[in-house]
Scaffold this motif. Structure first.
Motif, mmCIF file in Angstrom:
data_model
loop_
_atom_site.group_PDB
_atom_site.id
_atom_site.type_symbol
_atom_site.label_atom_id
_atom_site.label_comp_id
_atom_site.label_asym_id
_atom_site.label_seq_id
_atom_site.Cartn_x
_atom_site.Cartn_y
_atom_site.Cartn_z
ATOM 1 N N ARG A 37 -5.219 -44.823 -0.999
ATOM 2 C CA ARG A 37 -5.338 -44.366 -2.394
ATOM 3 C C ARG A 37 -4.507 -43.102 -2.617
ATOM 4 N N ASP A 38 -4.654 -42.136 -1.710
ATOM 5 C CA ASP A 38 -3.962 -40.857 -1.886
ATOM 6 C C ASP A 38 -2.445 -41.026 -1.782
ATOM 7 N N ASP A 52 -7.465 -44.497 7.961
ATOM 8 C CA ASP A 52 -8.466 -45.298 8.666
ATOM 9 C C ASP A 52 -7.937 -46.708 8.867
ATOM 10 N N ARG A 119 -17.407 -54.298 0.379
ATOM 11 C CA ARG A 119 -18.532 -53.391 0.558
ATOM 12 C C ARG A 119 -18.151 -51.935 0.247
ATOM 13 N N ASN A 125 -10.730 -47.313 -3.793
ATOM 14 C CA ASN A 125 -10.982 -47.079 -2.363
ATOM 15 C C ASN A 125 -11.024 -48.397 -1.598
ATOM 16 N N ARG A 167 -23.316 -43.240 -3.876
ATOM 17 C CA ARG A 167 -22.116 -43.676 -4.592
ATOM 18 C C ARG A 167 -22.062 -43.093 -5.997
ATOM 19 N N ARG A 173 -17.581 -37.186 -8.027
ATOM 20 C CA ARG A 173 -16.632 -36.387 -7.243
ATOM 21 C C ARG A 173 -15.195 -36.897 -7.420
ATOM 22 N N PHE A 174 -15.002 -38.200 -7.309
ATOM 23 C CA PHE A 174 -13.639 -38.724 -7.441
ATOM 24 C C PHE A 174 -13.119 -38.538 -8.873
ATOM 25 N N ARG A 177 -12.078 -34.992 -9.041
ATOM 26 C CA ARG A 177 -10.953 -34.668 -8.156
ATOM 27 C C ARG A 177 -9.624 -35.158 -8.719
HETATM 28 P P1 ATP Z 1 -11.993 -38.363 1.018
HETATM 29 O O1 ATP Z 1 -10.634 -37.922 0.665
HETATM 30 O O2 ATP Z 1 -13.075 -37.654 0.315
HETATM 31 O O3 ATP Z 1 -12.244 -38.468 2.506
HETATM 32 P P2 ATP Z 1 -12.278 -41.167 1.140
HETATM 33 O O4 ATP Z 1 -12.040 -42.260 0.162
HETATM 34 O O5 ATP Z 1 -11.488 -41.204 2.408
HETATM 35 O O6 ATP Z 1 -12.083 -39.822 0.390
HETATM 36 P P3 ATP Z 1 -14.581 -41.240 2.821
HETATM 37 O O7 ATP Z 1 -15.939 -40.714 2.557
HETATM 38 O O8 ATP Z 1 -13.776 -40.618 3.897
HETATM 39 O O9 ATP Z 1 -13.816 -41.201 1.437
HETATM 40 O O10 ATP Z 1 -14.746 -42.783 3.101
HETATM 41 C C1 ATP Z 1 -13.663 -43.610 3.502
HETATM 42 C C2 ATP Z 1 -13.761 -44.944 2.788
HETATM 43 O O11 ATP Z 1 -14.995 -45.579 3.123
HETATM 44 C C3 ATP Z 1 -13.770 -44.855 1.266
HETATM 45 O O12 ATP Z 1 -12.464 -44.842 0.755
HETATM 46 C C4 ATP Z 1 -14.528 -46.098 0.883
HETATM 47 O O13 ATP Z 1 -13.704 -47.214 0.931
HETATM 48 C C5 ATP Z 1 -15.554 -46.224 1.994
HETATM 49 N N1 ATP Z 1 -16.837 -45.574 1.700
HETATM 50 C C6 ATP Z 1 -17.220 -44.318 2.022
HETATM 51 N N2 ATP Z 1 -18.468 -44.066 1.618
HETATM 52 C C7 ATP Z 1 -18.909 -45.179 1.033
HETATM 53 C C8 ATP Z 1 -20.141 -45.561 0.411
HETATM 54 N N3 ATP Z 1 -21.147 -44.703 0.315
HETATM 55 N N4 ATP Z 1 -20.233 -46.805 -0.076
HETATM 56 C C9 ATP Z 1 -19.206 -47.687 0.016
HETATM 57 N N5 ATP Z 1 -18.027 -47.395 0.583
HETATM 58 C C10 ATP Z 1 -17.877 -46.154 1.087
#
Ligand code: ATP
Ligand code: MG
Length: 396
Positions: A37-38, A52, A119, A125, A167, A173-174, A177
């Motif tokens: 995404r970023d 990841d 999921r 994301n 969520r 938060r998103f 941000r």
């Molecule tokens: P950040 O920059 O805050 O780390 P991120 O999208 O990487 O943003 P993470 O919390 O690191 O967020 O989680 C990685 C991925 O895992 C997310 O992009 C999303 O796809 C999934 N994810 C995280 N938490 C949840 C959740 N509570 N429910 C469903 N999917 C989740």
């Protein structure tokens, strides 16, 4: 402007190397999550560092294929793989939630990439990129939402928030941000269930709040979303309905920003189970007074003495309000430049020296020091050993 996926995005070679090992062993593997995404957003503040990986390989196989692994979240299928530099990369087996109770999920492996993406919380994301084939997978329209600046739940938002109330906070938060809007259906589901965030643990809510404050474009916007969604009523009722003005936050110190957006702020940190040090600090800020009121040096010195360790926090809070030009802020700069004493520890005489000079141990010493500090706050030039000793002898 980008209207479809770019041909490729940069993925660190170490990540590609891990992906190749998995695929050479016959296990489909993709780059997933926030880093994708970023990268699409071209988010300079969050370059694609921790990409990841999601893989068809079961966790035990991932552990066998690499020399150094750490079972960082093995029950959820996440294995940390260390590269040659000792940097950890997360590899998670494709999984599907089989049972959720709003807080914890039980997962099942042996599923496909699309199940794994399904999921995930929000469409933005839930995109995957394959750095070797340079192909994309986006079954939920994440790119469209990204381009439309929209946070939208994957699937039925009511169900997705019911599965995991965190969520809801993540959506806020998103949105703050990236300065995105929340899709109407997703927003309605979030507000409907805002009260149910009460079932979350304080620690998870605290982490989300802090992450939100430190990543929001505008902290005031985040606060507004918490208030409007109803989450604030459950977790931070102290938040102002309308933030005073925006926080020019260079470093987003969560205690300070929270004090700026909520009053009193110590109850917030007690509720969120902050550390004792954090709660103390918030109490100092709450106690105030917010400002000395006038710029006379003696008044300002007294305010510095009264507020003690909270003074720096209060000064920064004041500079965030629109009285950044308050004349007393300049007085403080002068006081500090001249090194004028504003606390007991800065007096040119201490308790031990008073005892040496013949004062009896007991409450008198404390009283004498209070008198000395008082005098020095009024007139800093009195802060010499001789003058203070002489003054001390006049106290009875
Ligand atoms: P950040 O920059 O805050 O780390 P991120 O999208 O990487 O943003 P993470 O919390 O690191 O967020 O989680 C990685 C991925 O895992 C997310 O992009 C999303 O796809 C999934 N994810 C995280 N938490 C949840 C959740 N509570 N429910 C469903 N999917 C989740
Ligand atoms: Mg992340």
């Amino acid at each position: 402007m980008m209207t479809r996926f770019p041909e490729s995005i940069p993925v660190p070679p170490q990540v590609v190397a891990i992906l190749r090992v998995l695929e050479d062993a016959g296990h489909e593997t993709w780059c997933v999550g926030g880093a994708i995404r970023d990268a699409l957003l071209g988010d300079q503040h969050h370059p694609a560092q921790d990409v990841d990986l999601a893989t068809a390989a079961p966790p035990a196989v991932v552990r066998q294929l690499f020399r150094r692994t750490i079972p960082v979240g093995i029950e959820h299928g996440t294995v940390g793989v260390l590269d040659d530099d000792g940097v950890l990369h997360e590899v998670t087996t494709f999984r599907r939630d089989v049972r959720t109770d709003g807080r914890h999920a039980e997962v099942e492996f042996g599923v496909e990439l699309d199940d794994d993406l399904a999921r995930r919380d929000f469409t933005i994301n839930a995109m995957a990129y394959h750095p070797v084939h340079q192909t994309w997978r986006d079954p939920f329209g994440g790119l469209d939402d990204l381009l439309a600046h929209r946070i939208r739940a994957v699937g039925d938002p009511d169900q997705r928030f019911h599965e995991d109330r965190l969520r809801i906070l993540r959506a806020l938060r998103f949105a703050a941000r990236f300065d995105f809007t929340i899709d109407p259906e997703t927003w309605r589901a979030a507000t409907d269930q805002a009260h149910d965030t009460s079932h979350l643990s304080a620690e998870r809510v605290r982490d989300e709040w802090i992450k939100g404050l430190t990543t929001a474009r505008s902290a005031a916007h985040l606060a507004t979303l918490w208030v409007r969604s109803g989450v604030a009523a459950t977790w931070i009722p102290e938040l102002h309905a309308v933030a005073p003005n925006d926080v020019r936050v260079d470093d987003r110190d969560p205690i300070l920003v929270t004090a700026f957006l909520a009053a009193p702020s110590a109850p917030v940190w007690r509720r969120l189970k902050g550390s004792t040090a954090e709660i103390r600090r918030a109490e100092g800020i709450d106690r105030g007074p917010r400002s000395p009121g006038t710029p006379e040096p003696n008044v300002v010195r007294r305010w510095l003495a009264d507020t003690g360790p909270a003074a720096d926090d209060l000064v920064r809070l004041a500079s965030w309000r629109d009285d950044a030009a308050a004349p007393w802020l300049e007085t403080i700069a002068g006081i500090r430049e001249r090194g004028e004493p504003t606390h007991r520890g800065a007096l040119a005489i201490d308790g031990a020296q008073l005892l040496e000079a013949g004062f009896p141990s007991g409450p008198l010493v404390g009283r004498v020091i209070a008198v000395l500090l008082d005098a020095v706050l009024e007139d800093p030039s009195l802060n010499t050993h001789e003058q203070l000793l002489a003054l001390a002898r006049t106290v009875t």
